[in-house]
Design a protein around this motif. Sequence first.
Motif, PDB file in Angstrom:
ATOM      1  N   LYS A   1       0.826  -1.204   0.000  1.00  0.00           N
ATOM      2  CA  LYS A   1       0.000   0.000   0.000  1.00  0.00           C
ATOM      3  C   LYS A   1       0.861   1.256   0.000  1.00  0.00           C
ATOM      4  CE  LYS A   1      -3.855   2.294   0.157  1.00  0.00           C
ATOM      5  NZ  LYS A   1      -4.816   2.279  -0.979  1.00  0.00           N
ATOM      6  N   ALA A   2       1.935   1.238   0.768  1.00  0.00           N
ATOM      7  CA  ALA A   2       2.832   2.398   0.797  1.00  0.00           C
ATOM      8  C   ALA A   2       3.421   2.650  -0.593  1.00  0.00           C
ATOM      9  CB  ALA A   2       3.941   2.168   1.818  1.00  0.00           C
ATOM     10  N   ALA A   3       3.833   1.581  -1.264  1.00  0.00           N
ATOM     11  CA  ALA A   3       4.374   1.724  -2.618  1.00  0.00           C
ATOM     12  C   ALA A   3       3.318   2.258  -3.567  1.00  0.00           C
ATOM     13  CB  ALA A   3       4.903   0.379  -3.099  1.00  0.00           C
ATOM     14  N   GLU A   4       2.086   1.797  -3.399  1.00  0.00           N
ATOM     15  CA  GLU A   4       0.975   2.279  -4.223  1.00  0.00           C
ATOM     16  C   GLU A   4       0.771   3.784  -4.041  1.00  0.00           C
ATOM     17  OE1 GLU A   4      -3.800   1.926  -3.808  1.00  0.00           O
ATOM     18  OE2 GLU A   4      -2.720   0.019  -3.821  1.00  0.00           O
ATOM     19  N   LEU A   5       1.045   4.272  -2.828  1.00  0.00           N
ATOM     20  CA  LEU A   5       0.919   5.703  -2.541  1.00  0.00           C
ATOM     21  C   LEU A   5       2.146   6.501  -2.976  1.00  0.00           C
ATOM     22  CD1 LEU A   5      -0.719   5.499   1.017  1.00  0.00           C
ATOM     23  CD2 LEU A   5      -1.834   6.116  -1.141  1.00  0.00           C
ATOM     24  N   GLY A   6       3.123   5.796  -3.565  1.00  0.00           N
ATOM     25  CA  GLY A   6       4.309   6.476  -4.070  1.00  0.00           C
ATOM     26  C   GLY A   6       5.363   6.738  -3.019  1.00  0.00           C
ATOM     27  N   LEU A   7       5.332   5.982  -1.913  1.00  0.00           N
ATOM     28  CA  LEU A   7       6.279   6.195  -0.824  1.00  0.00           C
ATOM     29  C   LEU A   7       7.359   5.120  -0.840  1.00  0.00           C
ATOM     30  CD1 LEU A   7       3.638   6.940   1.948  1.00  0.00           C
ATOM     31  CD2 LEU A   7       5.045   8.622   0.736  1.00  0.00           C
ATOM     32  N   ASP A   8       8.578   5.497  -0.570  1.00  0.00           N
ATOM     33  CA  ASP A   8       9.691   4.547  -0.514  1.00  0.00           C
ATOM     34  C   ASP A   8       9.663   3.785   0.811  1.00  0.00           C
ATOM     35  OD1 ASP A   8      10.673   5.368  -2.986  1.00  0.00           O
ATOM     36  OD2 ASP A   8      11.917   6.943  -2.091  1.00  0.00           O
ATOM     37  N   ILE A   9       9.916   2.471   0.762  1.00  0.00           N
ATOM     38  CA  ILE A   9       9.980   1.647   1.967  1.00  0.00           C
ATOM     39  C   ILE A   9      11.409   1.683   2.485  1.00  0.00           C
ATOM     40  CG2 ILE A   9       9.455  -0.575   3.003  1.00  0.00           C
ATOM     41  CD1 ILE A   9       7.087   0.790   1.599  1.00  0.00           C
ATOM     42  N   VAL A  10      11.617   2.331   3.614  1.00  0.00           N
ATOM     43  CA  VAL A  10      12.955   2.439   4.203  1.00  0.00           C
ATOM     44  C   VAL A  10      13.274   1.214   5.053  1.00  0.00           C
ATOM     45  CG1 VAL A  10      14.453   3.826   5.674  1.00  0.00           C
ATOM     46  CG2 VAL A  10      12.766   4.948   4.183  1.00  0.00           C
TER      47      VAL A  10
END
Length: 367
Positions: free
Chosen positions: A224-233
């Motif tokens: 979901k985070a990737a779908e929102l355009g956020l990088d997974i740290v």
Amino acid sequence: MTPHDQARAIWQAGVDAVGGYAATELALRDSARPDRILAVGKAAAAMARAAMDRFPGTPCLVVTKDGHGDGLPEDIELIEAAHPVPDTRSLAGGRALRRAIEMMSKDSSLLLLVSGGASSLAEDLVDGHDLDDLTALNTRLLAEGLDITAMNTERRKISHVKGGNLLAGFKGAHVDVLAISDVPGDDLMVIGSGIGALPDHHDFQAQARIIASNAHARASAADKAAELGLDIVANSEALHQDLPTLATQVGAQLRNLPRGVVILGGEPTVVLPENPGQGGRNQALALALAKEIDGEADLTVLVGGTDGTDGPTDAAGGIVDGTTWTSEAESFLTAADSGSFLAQKNALLMTGPTGTNVMDLLVAIRT
């Protein structure tokens, strides 16, 4: 979408992925009809709904937490009990499970659905122990801040249903155990203090499967985070230490966080003072992290129990940012009254029962 909204969406995606209904429905697609269905734990109602939709008309008993059985069909036998400290209904639930097992015939098959929370919700005590002993034990274990494995080891010592003892009374032909894990390592002997664990010696055929876990939830949260355009740290099961240690370690990690998301899972431990206030471990960790990130205007942190209830409260946890902490918050944190402070700041995470339970999820976002 604000960072708060993003954090909620990521957390919710993780929870939805391990929902008791969906996980059970998928697991049962190729299964044969059982003669009896027993479901115990916080996710018991959702798991039982899926089983009954797959096998309508099968006798079914559900033992779950207060309010978690709402909406079940009338033909399902329901016992609701207290959590995290057991009550008389917990003893009724344990006895009902044990009686149902012992009454099954020689050639019968059983579907046993297990999820976290069963340790408090269902109990049948060995001779010489009563509810006062059980309540005192659970209250002491919660206050001492022991991890779930240590707590469940102590609980099994006085139980007829835990540690494999429940299925030791099964005289039928086949048992299928489906479990949603709320413990590190996904060990059936630890989930619900082993209420769904197989006994050391048995004559029946058995299959036991973990159908949902914290790892599954974190993976979907990351999607979901990737779908929102956020990088997974970072994405790990790292929340298994005492709260002060976690607050220090995670706080340092978050202060140095680049733009992106950290997703952590686990179950922190908390040592309670006498006469604690309002809140549970998730609210306490959220407030402790609010202190650690004070002044970091672009940091948002959500900490929530995946079952939708944090300790003896109706909140799942808290959602804080770099503006949440104030000087008066220290006294609330010390008094284990984090929930009261977060309520004043409109920072409680409220979801209601989720139909699952895979420990806790933390989502932190740097924008």
